[in-house]
Scaffold this active site. Structure first.
Site, PDB file in Angstrom:
ATOM      1  N   ARG A  54       0.860  -1.178   0.000  1.00  9.70           N
ATOM      2  CA  ARG A  54       0.000   0.000   0.000  1.00  9.70           C
ATOM      3  C   ARG A  54       0.905   1.239   0.000  1.00  9.70           C
ATOM      4  NH1 ARG A  54       1.854   1.841   3.900  1.00  9.70           N
ATOM      5  NH2 ARG A  54       0.735   3.763   3.506  1.00  9.70           N
ATOM      6  N   GLY A  55       0.275   2.388  -0.217  1.00  5.75           N
ATOM      7  CA  GLY A  55       1.033   3.609  -0.439  1.00  5.75           C
ATOM      8  C   GLY A  55       1.149   3.825  -1.930  1.00  5.75           C
ATOM      9  N   ARG A  96      -6.557  -0.752  -7.717  1.00  4.78           N
ATOM     10  CA  ARG A  96      -6.890   0.384  -6.848  1.00  4.78           C
ATOM     11  C   ARG A  96      -7.185   1.575  -7.747  1.00  4.78           C
ATOM     12  NH1 ARG A  96      -5.032   0.247  -1.439  1.00  4.78           N
ATOM     13  NH2 ARG A  96      -6.478   1.969  -1.126  1.00  4.78           N
ATOM     14  N   GLN A 205      -2.679   2.472   9.834  1.00  7.16           N
ATOM     15  CA  GLN A 205      -1.343   2.605   9.248  1.00  7.16           C
ATOM     16  C   GLN A 205      -0.440   3.506  10.079  1.00  7.16           C
ATOM     17  OE1 GLN A 205      -4.235   2.995   7.516  1.00  7.16           O
ATOM     18  NE2 GLN A 205      -3.990   2.545   5.339  1.00  7.16           N
ATOM     19  N   ASP A 246      -2.169  10.703  -2.787  1.00  3.46           N
ATOM     20  CA  ASP A 246      -2.395   9.645  -3.768  1.00  3.46           C
ATOM     21  C   ASP A 246      -2.701  10.206  -5.148  1.00  3.46           C
ATOM     22  OD1 ASP A 246      -2.803   6.678  -2.423  1.00  3.46           O
ATOM     23  OD2 ASP A 246      -3.106   8.311  -1.007  1.00  3.46           O
ATOM     24  N   LYS A 257      -5.339   9.841   2.126  1.00  4.29           N
ATOM     25  CA  LYS A 257      -6.039   8.963   3.059  1.00  4.29           C
ATOM     26  C   LYS A 257      -7.160   9.704   3.784  1.00  4.29           C
ATOM     27  CE  LYS A 257      -6.815   5.433   5.742  1.00  4.29           C
ATOM     28  NZ  LYS A 257      -7.440   4.208   5.228  1.00  4.29           N
TER      29      LYS A 257
END
Length: 358
Positions: A54-55, A96, A205, A246, A257
């Site tokens: 993720r990221g 995603r 996270q 993102d 996020k």
């Protein structure tokens, strides 16, 4: 500074080893460090979708390596393998929807495929391209760390308190980190008194990953509930909120996020500066504003269950995993190409016109 940053680098989440992709399962940290090996695009897409990796930058890097695996498998079957490879592009792209780095990396791989010369080995060419994407992200992180520290020092040279959200460190990138990379560099420069880490619901996270990275670097850190942010800004002298992104649109709106938008609103009210740190590959000039960004929603079970066991009432859950922070709430966007203060469309266009890294 670069040498000091490299010497401080301890964590990684992606490894390309002997022609196979290895990913650190970030769902199991910090309790366990478990690595998985992948040899197909479908498996890599599953790892992205299930948040093994993720990221935004790390997702893009993993997808690039996934395309290498796909090309190798398709090429071995003969026939019109490049046509068949389109299915793998689609599978990876669908893993995603919000992180622009995913699509940017796949576009880089497609462009390399289109530049193949007669007789050139396509699999070796794509492998070299994926490795270049990985290495370039790491170099961009180091550049952003220096630029971010310079910006922090320009406003105040004493040790300060920072607040961050989600995880933007080496785990989320090709190495060192974006927002967390700036914070780590600030620590090396003696500019950190304490880092307050939002736990970042529902995947935690912050408390699982960011806190783990900071502790490994010896950075003074304290985890707080997301809902404590306003109280922290009021009572603990927070000077900067530092987050990643993102996707950034042409006017400077930032998707990140879920929970980032409310931090920006709170920062504006309390006179706290708000910094977004992201590579230029995160900037999507094809979208005019954040209103055009597709916001991913995930299963309500992520909010209502722990380890597969329901603890909440028998109720539906709204679980968007990103929100959009308007550009007018952002003090600075830090990229490897430079810093944009008080971002707007004209400033973002000028930044993206630059040919070389800062």
């Amino acid at each position: 500074m670069r040498e000091r940053l490299l010497a401080a680098e301890k964590v990684k989440s992606i490894e390309w080893l002997d022609g196979r992709l290895r990913l650190l399962d970030q769902r199991k940290l910090p309790a366990e460090e478990v690595w998985y090996t992948y040899d197909s695009a479908a498996a890599v897409a599953g790892a992205i979708r299930d948040m093994v990796v993720r990221g935004a930058p790390a997702i893009g890097i993993a997808a690039a390596y996934g395309l290498v695996l796909a090309a190798r498998a398709r090429n071995a079957t003969g026939g019109d393998w490049r046509f068949a490879l389109e299915e793998d592009f689609s599978v990876l792209a669908g893993s995603r929807p919000t992180a622009i780095n995913l699509f940017w990396a796949l576009n880089q791989m497609r462009e390399r495929l289109e530049r193949l010369k007669p007789g050139e080995d396509p699999c070796l060419a794509l492998e070299a391209q994926a490795i270049s994407i990985h290495d370039s992200d790491r170099e961009a992180n180091l550049a952003m760390a220096q630029l971010g520290v310079n910006l922090i020092r320009r406003h105040q040279g004493n040790p300060q308190n920072f607040l961050t959200h989600c995880n933007t460190g080496a785990l989320a990138t090709g190495g060192f980190g974006t927002a967390l990379g700036v914070i780590r560099a600030a620590h090396l420069e003696g500019l950190v008194e304490r880092v307050y880490v939002d736990e970042t619901r529902p995947w935690l996270q912050g408390s699982r990953l960011t806190a783990w990275e900071l502790l490994g670097d010896g950075v003074p850190a304290m985890v707080n509930a997301d809902s404590a942010a306003a109280h922290l800004m009021k009572s603990r002298g927070i000077s900067w909120v530092i987050v990643g992104a993102d996707r950034i649109t042409a006017n400077g709106d930032v998707a990140n996020k879920i929970g980032t938008y409310q931090l920006a609103v709170l920062a504006m009210h309390h006179g706290v500066r708000f910094m977004v740190v992201a590579a230029s590959s995160t900037i999507d000039m094809a979208l005019e504003s954040g209103e055009e960004i597709q916001i991913e929603e995930r299963a309500g079970s992520e909010l209502l269950e722990v380890n597969g066991r329901r603890f909440a009432a028998d109720v539906e859950a709204f679980n968007p995993v990103f929100d959009v922070t308007p550009a007018d709430l952002i003090d600075a966007i830090v990229t490897e190409k430079g810093v944009v203060e008080r971002p707007n469309a004209a400033k973002l266009a000028e930044l993206m016109s630059r040919k070389r890294l800062h």
